[in-house]
Enzyme design. Sequence first.
Site, PDB file in Angstrom:
ATOM      1  N   TYR A   1     -17.145  28.975  38.588  1.00 12.34           N
ATOM      2  CA  TYR A   1     -17.824  30.044  37.856  1.00 12.34           C
ATOM      3  C   TYR A   1     -17.589  29.896  36.362  1.00 12.34           C
ATOM      4  O   TYR A   1     -16.635  29.240  35.933  1.00 12.34           O
ATOM      5  CB  TYR A   1     -17.406  31.430  38.346  1.00 12.34           C
ATOM      6  N   CYS A   2     -18.475  30.505  35.611  1.00 13.36           N
ATOM      7  CA  CYS A   2     -18.365  30.578  34.159  1.00 13.36           C
ATOM      8  C   CYS A   2     -18.551  32.045  33.793  1.00 13.36           C
ATOM      9  O   CYS A   2     -18.232  32.929  34.589  1.00 13.36           O
ATOM     10  CB  CYS A   2     -19.398  29.659  33.514  1.00 13.36           C
ATOM     11  N   TRP A   3     -19.095  32.341  32.606  1.00 13.27           N
ATOM     12  CA  TRP A   3     -19.217  33.730  32.164  1.00 13.27           C
ATOM     13  C   TRP A   3     -20.151  34.565  33.019  1.00 13.27           C
ATOM     14  O   TRP A   3     -19.776  35.610  33.504  1.00 13.27           O
ATOM     15  CB  TRP A   3     -19.680  33.793  30.708  1.00 13.27           C
TER      16      TRP A   3
ATOM     17  N   CYS B   1     -25.356  31.931  31.461  1.00 12.72           N
ATOM     18  CA  CYS B   1     -24.585  30.748  31.077  1.00 12.72           C
ATOM     19  C   CYS B   1     -24.732  29.698  32.184  1.00 12.72           C
ATOM     20  O   CYS B   1     -24.630  30.015  33.361  1.00 12.72           O
ATOM     21  CB  CYS B   1     -23.117  31.147  30.929  1.00 12.72           C
TER      22      CYS B   1
ATOM     23  N   PHE C   1     -18.122  35.355  36.120  1.00 11.04           N
ATOM     24  CA  PHE C   1     -17.064  36.329  35.876  1.00 11.04           C
ATOM     25  C   PHE C   1     -17.632  37.704  35.543  1.00 11.04           C
ATOM     26  O   PHE C   1     -17.073  38.734  35.930  1.00 11.04           O
ATOM     27  CB  PHE C   1     -16.149  35.852  34.750  1.00 11.04           C
TER      28      PHE C   1
END
Length: 159
Positions: free
Chosen positions: A93-95, A99, A123
């Site tokens: 996962y990222c932001w 993204c 996130f």
Amino acid sequence: MNAADQVSAADQVPAATAEEALRHFAARLAFETDVSDVAARLAEGAPGIVVVDTRSAESWAQGHVRGAVHLPTAEIAERAAALVPEGADVVVYCWGPGCNGAQKAALEFAKLGRPVKEMLGGFEYWAREGYPVETGGGAVTRRSPDPLTAPVNGVSCAC
């Protein structure tokens, strides 16, 4: 042109056939998961799942999925073998949905021959749906779910 001759915007592109839809949606589910499914797997102690936060050290310290491994995308090729056991189900996962960092990270894991899925919503949706968030200092918090993004009277959308 009269009203009977007009085509609605929704009908300008015909729906996929059932066979095409089957291939498409089965493939998407093989590549993607959502925050509630990841939270459920972690809560039940499912073996073999490693959640990887691909963001910067500053972002990680601000807050991350409790139990995740911090491995920025640029470091995956060099450090994945030491941090992620061979054969683990990797979830990156990222932001958030705006993204594509998680997709870049998933590509790096795939280049290493690792099975990998992207956690949709990243996130942002993990926090917005009220799942446990850990800071760099180890504090764990849990906020109330955002009623616009998650059910307020249950643990999941039950879909």
